[in-house]
Scaffold this motif. Structure first.
Motif, PDB file in Angstrom:
ATOM      1  N   GLU A 405       0.828  -1.213   0.000  1.00 40.94           N
ATOM      2  CA  GLU A 405       0.000   0.000   0.000  1.00 40.94           C
ATOM      3  C   GLU A 405       0.859   1.258   0.000  1.00 40.94           C
ATOM      4  N   ARG A 406       2.031   1.180   0.627  1.00 48.68           N
ATOM      5  CA  ARG A 406       2.925   2.333   0.631  1.00 48.68           C
ATOM      6  C   ARG A 406       3.446   2.604  -0.779  1.00 48.68           C
ATOM      7  N   ALA A 407       3.737   1.525  -1.509  1.00 42.80           N
ATOM      8  CA  ALA A 407       4.253   1.687  -2.878  1.00 42.80           C
ATOM      9  C   ALA A 407       3.146   1.957  -3.885  1.00 42.80           C
ATOM     10  N   PHE A 408       1.929   1.450  -3.598  1.00 45.78           N
ATOM     11  CA  PHE A 408       0.791   1.604  -4.514  1.00 45.78           C
ATOM     12  C   PHE A 408      -0.424   2.081  -3.713  1.00 45.78           C
ATOM     13  N   PRO A 409      -0.544   3.388  -3.494  1.00 40.38           N
ATOM     14  CA  PRO A 409      -1.728   3.887  -2.775  1.00 40.38           C
ATOM     15  C   PRO A 409      -3.031   3.433  -3.422  1.00 40.38           C
ATOM     16  N   THR A 410      -2.997   3.287  -4.748  1.00 42.23           N
ATOM     17  CA  THR A 410      -4.115   2.703  -5.466  1.00 42.23           C
ATOM     18  C   THR A 410      -3.607   1.451  -6.171  1.00 42.23           C
ATOM     19  N   LEU A 411      -4.115   0.309  -5.777  1.00 40.01           N
ATOM     20  CA  LEU A 411      -3.637  -0.949  -6.349  1.00 40.01           C
ATOM     21  C   LEU A 411      -4.102  -1.058  -7.800  1.00 40.01           C
ATOM     22  N   PRO A 412      -3.234  -1.503  -8.709  1.00 39.92           N
ATOM     23  CA  PRO A 412      -3.680  -1.707 -10.090  1.00 39.92           C
ATOM     24  C   PRO A 412      -4.929  -2.581 -10.135  1.00 39.92           C
ATOM     25  N   SER A 413      -5.839  -2.266 -11.025  1.00 41.52           N
ATOM     26  CA  SER A 413      -7.149  -2.926 -11.048  1.00 41.52           C
ATOM     27  C   SER A 413      -7.061  -4.405 -11.392  1.00 41.52           C
ATOM     28  N   ASN A 414      -5.960  -4.824 -11.991  1.00 41.43           N
ATOM     29  CA  ASN A 414      -5.813  -6.234 -12.358  1.00 41.43           C
ATOM     30  C   ASN A 414      -4.978  -7.011 -11.349  1.00 41.43           C
ATOM     31  N   VAL A 415      -4.748  -6.428 -10.185  1.00 36.71           N
ATOM     32  CA  VAL A 415      -3.972  -7.094  -9.124  1.00 36.71           C
ATOM     33  C   VAL A 415      -4.908  -7.372  -7.950  1.00 36.71           C
ATOM     34  N   PHE A 416      -4.935  -8.612  -7.501  1.00 39.40           N
ATOM     35  CA  PHE A 416      -5.803  -9.041  -6.403  1.00 39.40           C
ATOM     36  C   PHE A 416      -4.938  -9.678  -5.312  1.00 39.40           C
ATOM     37  N   ILE A 417      -5.271  -9.408  -4.067  1.00 38.58           N
ATOM     38  CA  ILE A 417      -4.456  -9.894  -2.947  1.00 38.58           C
ATOM     39  C   ILE A 417      -5.323 -10.695  -1.984  1.00 38.58           C
ATOM     40  N   ILE A 418      -4.888 -11.920  -1.696  1.00 39.17           N
ATOM     41  CA  ILE A 418      -5.497 -12.737  -0.644  1.00 39.17           C
ATOM     42  C   ILE A 418      -4.658 -12.527   0.614  1.00 39.17           C
ATOM     43  N   GLY A 419      -5.233 -11.912   1.626  1.00 40.42           N
ATOM     44  CA  GLY A 419      -4.485 -11.572   2.822  1.00 40.42           C
ATOM     45  C   GLY A 419      -4.103 -12.788   3.657  1.00 40.42           C
ATOM     46  N   PRO A 420      -3.153 -12.617   4.572  1.00 37.06           N
ATOM     47  CA  PRO A 420      -2.683 -13.743   5.380  1.00 37.06           C
ATOM     48  C   PRO A 420      -3.751 -14.305   6.309  1.00 37.06           C
ATOM     49  N   GLU A 421      -4.750 -13.490   6.641  1.00 36.34           N
ATOM     50  CA  GLU A 421      -5.809 -13.950   7.545  1.00 36.34           C
ATOM     51  C   GLU A 421      -6.876 -14.754   6.817  1.00 36.34           C
ATOM     52  N   SER A 422      -6.886 -14.714   5.487  1.00 34.58           N
ATOM     53  CA  SER A 422      -7.943 -15.366   4.713  1.00 34.58           C
ATOM     54  C   SER A 422      -7.838 -16.884   4.796  1.00 34.58           C
ATOM     55  N   GLN A 423      -9.003 -17.542   4.879  1.00 31.93           N
ATOM     56  CA  GLN A 423      -9.037 -18.997   4.881  1.00 31.93           C
ATOM     57  C   GLN A 423      -9.137 -19.571   3.461  1.00 31.93           C
ATOM     58  N   VAL A 424      -9.092 -18.720   2.449  1.00 34.72           N
ATOM     59  CA  VAL A 424      -9.109 -19.212   1.075  1.00 34.72           C
ATOM     60  C   VAL A 424      -7.945 -20.176   0.878  1.00 34.72           C
ATOM     61  N   SER A 425      -8.227 -21.358   0.375  1.00 35.69           N
ATOM     62  CA  SER A 425      -7.193 -22.372   0.183  1.00 35.69           C
ATOM     63  C   SER A 425      -6.187 -21.922  -0.866  1.00 35.69           C
ATOM     64  N   THR A 426      -4.929 -21.881  -0.477  1.00 31.12           N
ATOM     65  CA  THR A 426      -3.872 -21.523  -1.425  1.00 31.12           C
ATOM     66  C   THR A 426      -3.865 -22.472  -2.607  1.00 31.12           C
ATOM     67  N   TYR A 427      -4.037 -23.750  -2.328  1.00 27.84           N
ATOM     68  CA  TYR A 427      -3.977 -24.759  -3.389  1.00 27.84           C
ATOM     69  C   TYR A 427      -5.138 -24.597  -4.367  1.00 27.84           C
ATOM     70  N   ALA A 428      -6.339 -24.387  -3.840  1.00 27.33           N
ATOM     71  CA  ALA A 428      -7.494 -24.226  -4.721  1.00 27.33           C
ATOM     72  C   ALA A 428      -7.369 -22.953  -5.549  1.00 27.33           C
ATOM     73  N   ALA A 429      -6.856 -21.885  -4.943  1.00 22.43           N
ATOM     74  CA  ALA A 429      -6.703 -20.630  -5.681  1.00 22.43           C
ATOM     75  C   ALA A 429      -5.673 -20.768  -6.791  1.00 22.43           C
ATOM     76  N   MET A 430      -4.544 -21.405  -6.508  1.00 21.29           N
ATOM     77  CA  MET A 430      -3.497 -21.533  -7.517  1.00 21.29           C
ATOM     78  C   MET A 430      -3.898 -22.499  -8.630  1.00 21.29           C
ATOM     79  N   ALA A 431      -4.849 -23.394  -8.355  1.00 20.93           N
ATOM     80  CA  ALA A 431      -5.319 -24.316  -9.389  1.00 20.93           C
ATOM     81  C   ALA A 431      -6.030 -23.573 -10.522  1.00 20.93           C
ATOM     82  N   LEU A 432      -6.456 -22.328 -10.291  1.00 20.36           N
ATOM     83  CA  LEU A 432      -7.138 -21.526 -11.304  1.00 20.36           C
ATOM     84  C   LEU A 432      -6.173 -20.824 -12.246  1.00 20.36           C
ATOM     85  N   THR A 433      -4.890 -20.880 -11.951  1.00 24.70           N
ATOM     86  CA  THR A 433      -3.950 -20.010 -12.636  1.00 24.70           C
ATOM     87  C   THR A 433      -3.358 -20.628 -13.894  1.00 24.70           C
TER      88      THR A 433
END
Length: 568
Positions: A405-433
Motif C-alpha cells: 500500500e505504501r508503494a501503490f496507494p491505489t492498487l492496479p485494477s488487475n492485481v488481487f491480494i489474498i491476505g494472510p488472515e484469509s481462509q481461502v485455500s492456497t492450493y485451490a486458488a493456484m489451481a485456477l492459474t
C-alpha cells in the motif's frame, strides 16, 4: 490457529518459544535419569565402548530452546549406543543475545544494550540443559569455561567499534559473522530490515557481539577436543549459524536438522543449513528412483492431504475454504481471463545470502512484479500473502500488505491480494492459474506436481530440478514474464518428474522418528520410549539413517520406497 502451526510452525521458521514460568520440569522433557537407571548395565557398557569411538559434538548452545535439546539428547543417547564419544556445548548465561529472544518474550529491546538478557531469559534457559544433559554423564562444555575475560572484552570492543553499516557484511577469518548477526537481529524484531527500529542498531551490536563470542568459544573448544562430526539445530542465526561455520572451517563434518512438515519427521542435512542444501542437492539423488503406480498414489494422496494438513504437524490453514469461485465473484476476479498466481514468503524469515536470487529482497521482488503487471492489462495477478505472517506466535512486524500500500496507494485494477488472515485455500486458488510465480515457498514442490507451470525468482527448493522457469536476474525474470500467458500446462513426463521429486522431498528427505510424539504443549514433541532398547540400531530405521549420516557422512535419505511410508 492450530496447535501444530503455533508451536512447530514457529520452530520451523526459527520463531520464539514461550518463556517457561517455572522450573525445567514444567517443560515436557525426557527423564533420562529414570531411563538410564532402568538400563544401567547397557548404558555403562555403551559409554565404556564409546571412549575410543568417533567424537561427536552436539552444539545445542541454547539449551532452553527445548525442542532442540529434546532431539539432541535423543541423538546423544543413540549415538553413544552406536559407539560414538558424544559431547555437548551449551551457553551458560554468557551471550548478550541469542536465537531464543524475540519481541514477544523480550518485550523491551533495551534489555540487550543493558546486558540484562540473563535476568530476562537465561534463568529459565540454562537449567533445561542441566536437567536434560547432566544425567547422561557425557562430555558437557559450557561457554563460561571456554571464553576468558580478555576474549569477552575483545568481542565487545569489535562489536562496539565496527561501523553499523559494515556489520551485516563483516567477516572474520573468512566466516560470515555479520550475516548471521544481522539475521539474528531481524529474527528478534520479526522484520525484513532494521530501518524503522529505533533500537535496531543497539540490538544488532549485541547479536554481533554474541556471534563473535560463539565463534571464539567454538574455536577454543575444537582446539582442546577432537571431534570427527558435529550436529546442531537449524545451522543459521546466533549462535547456531556461527558454530556451524566454525566447525566446518576447522575440518569437522557438520550435520544440521530441523522439524519437517510431516508428522513425526525431521530434515537433516550435511555440511550446511537445509535452506542451502535442498537447493544444491544433485538431481541424481532422486531422479532415477523406481517409479510405480503405488509410489504415485502414495505421493498424490499425501499431497491432497496437505490441503487440510491432516498428515502434518506443521500447516497454515485450520479451516481451508476451497470455494475460490465464490471468492473470485466477491473480489471481481475474472475466471475467463488469464490469472497468474504469486506466492510470497514472510519478509523476515531466514534472510541469508543466496546466489540464485534474482532480486535483492523478497519485498523488492513483490513491488517490481506488481509494477510489471500494472502494465499488463491482458493478465490478472493473484497474490497470496503467506499465512505464516499471522498464524504463529512469531507474528511478522513487517507485514507485506502495508508495504504494498505504501508503494501503490491505489492498487492496479488487475492485481488481487489474498491476505494472510484469509481462509481461502492456497492450493485451490493456484489451481485456477495459468502459471504461478514464487520466491522461496516450498509450495513450488506441490504446484509442479499438479502440473502448474512455476516461475522461481528466489531460493525455492524446487529450483534447479529441471521443473521450473528459474530467473537469474531481474532482466531474465521480466523476459520470462513477457512470455505469459503460457500456452500449455507442464507436459506429462515433466509432471511425473515433479511427483518423483515430491516423493523424495516429503517421504525420503523427511525422516520419520515415530517415537517423537506431538504434545500440544512445549516443547511440541516428547520422547515416547520406555527403554533404551528402543534407541538401539534398527529401532526405528529412521534413527539409523540419521545416526549413520552424522557418523559417516552418508546421505540423510530415508528409503521410503523400500521401508514404506510410516504414516499410511
Amino acid at each position: 490457529m492450530s496447535v501444530r502451526t503455533g508451536l512447530l510452525g514457529r520452530l520451523l521458521r526459527g520463531g520464539p518459544e514461550p518463556t517457561p514460568a517455572g522450573p525445567p520440569s514444567d517443560h515436557i522433557l525426557p527423564d533420562w535419569s529414570r531411563l538410564l537407571a532402568s538400563n544401567r548395565p547397557l548404558w555403562l557398557e555403551a559409554k565404556e565402548r564409546a571412549v575410543k569411538g568417533p567424537g561427536v559434538l552436539l552444539a545445542t548452545n541454547v539449551s532452553g530452546h527445548s525442542p532442540a535439546t529434546v532431539i539432541e539428547s535423543v541423538l546423544a543417547v543413540a549415538l553413544t549406543l552406536r559407539g560414538a564419544r558424544v559431547e555437548t556445548l551449551v551457553c551458560d548465561k554468557v551471550m548478550p543475545a541469542c536465537l531464543r529472544a524475540q519481541v514477544d518474550n523480550v518485550l523491551d529491546p533495551t534489555v540487550f544494550s543493558r546486558y540484562e538478557l540473563p535476568d530476562t531469559l537465561c534463568g529459565s534457559c540454562y537449567p533445561i540443559g542441566e536437567y536434560v544433559y547432566r544425567p547422561l554423564e557425557l562430555g558437557y562444555h559450557k561457554f563460561s569455561e571456554l571464553l576468558d575475560a580478555s576474549e569477552r572484552a575483545r568481542c565487545q570492543k569489535i562489536a562496539d567499534e565496527t561501523p553499523y553499516a559494515a556489520i551485516p557484511a563483516f567477516e572474520q577469518d573468512g566466516l560470515p559473522i555479520g550475516e548471521h548477526a544481522y539475521a539474528g537481529a531481524l529474527r528478534y524484531f520479526a522484520r525484513g530490515d532494521l530501518a524503522d527500529e529505533p533500537h535496531g542498531e543497539a540490538v544488532l551490536r549485541r547479536y554481533f557481539e554474541a556471534s563473535l563470542q560463539a565463534a571464539t568459544t567454538t574455536r577454543n573448544l575444537l582446539a582442546r577436543r577432537r571431534y570427527d562430526a558435529a550436529c546442531l539445530h537449524h545451522g543459521i542465526y546466533v549462535p547456531q549459524g556461527i558454530s556451524s561455520a566454525v566447525t566446518r572451517q576447522l575440518g569437522v563434518r557438520v550435520s544440521t536438522w530441523n522439524p519437517a512438515f510431516r508428522n513425526n519427521c525431521f530434515i537433516f542435512s550435511q555440511d550446511d543449513t537445509y535452506h542451502h542444501t535442498l537447493l544444491e542437492e544433485p538431481t541424481s539423488a532422486w531422479e532415477n528412483m523406481p517409479w510405480t503406480d503405488e509410489t504415485e498414489q502414495q505421493i498424490m494422496t499425501y499431497l491432497k492431504s496437505r490441503w487440510s494438513g491432516s498428515r502434518d504437524w506443521i500447516w497454515f490453514h485450520d479451516r481451508p475454504d476451497e470455494d475460490v469461485v465464490a471468492y473470485a465473484r466477491e473480489v471481481g476476479l475474472d475466471l475467463g481471463k488469464p490469472i497468474i498466481g504469486m506466492l510470497s514468503n514472510v519478509i523476515w524469515d531466514a534472510q541469508l545470502h543466496y546466489r540464485a536470487n534474482a532480486f535483492g529482497t523478497m519485498l523488492d521482488w513483490v513491488i517490481q512484479t506488481i509494477r510489471y503487471f500494472a502494465k499488463r492489462p491482458d493478465l490478472q495477478l493473484l497474490l497470496r500473502v503467506h499465512p505464516a505472517e499471522i498464524r504463529g506466535t512469531a507474528r511478522s512486524r513487517q507485514p507485506l500488505i502495508p508495504e504494498i500500500e505504501r508503494a501503490f496507494p491505489t492498487l492496479p485494477s488487475n492485481v488481487f491480494i489474498i491476505g494472510p488472515e484469509s481462509q481461502v485455500s492456497t492450493y485451490a486458488a493456484m489451481a485456477l492459474t495459468n502459471a504461478v510465480i514464487i520466491y522461496g515457498t516450498k509450495t513450488g514442490v506441490e504446484l509442479t506436481s499438479m502440473g502448474i507451470p512455476t516461475i522461481v525468482a528466489g531460493e525455492a527448493w524446487i529450483r534447479n530440478k529441471g521443473l521450473t522457469l528459474d530467473a537469474s536476474s531481474p532482466d531474465n525474470y521480466f523476459r520470462i514474464l513477457d512470455g505469459l500467458p503460457l500456452a500449455d500446462r507442464m507436459p506429462a513426463e515433466q509432471v511425473t518428474r515433479a511427483r518423483t521429486y515430491a516423493y523424495h522431498f516429503f517421504f525420503r528427505r523427511m525422516i520419520p522418528l515415530p517415537f517423537m510424539r506431538p504434545t500440544g504443549a512445549w516443547p511440541p514433541y516428547e520422547v515416547a520410549i520406555g527403554s533404551l532398547d528402543e534407541l538401539l540400531p534398527g529401532n526405528p530405521p529412521g534413527l539409523d539413517v540419521i545416526c549413520d549420516g552424522i557418523l559417516d557422512g552418508s546421505p540423510f535419505i530415508y528409503p521410503a520406497e523400500e521401508l514404506g511410508v510410516h504414516d499410511l
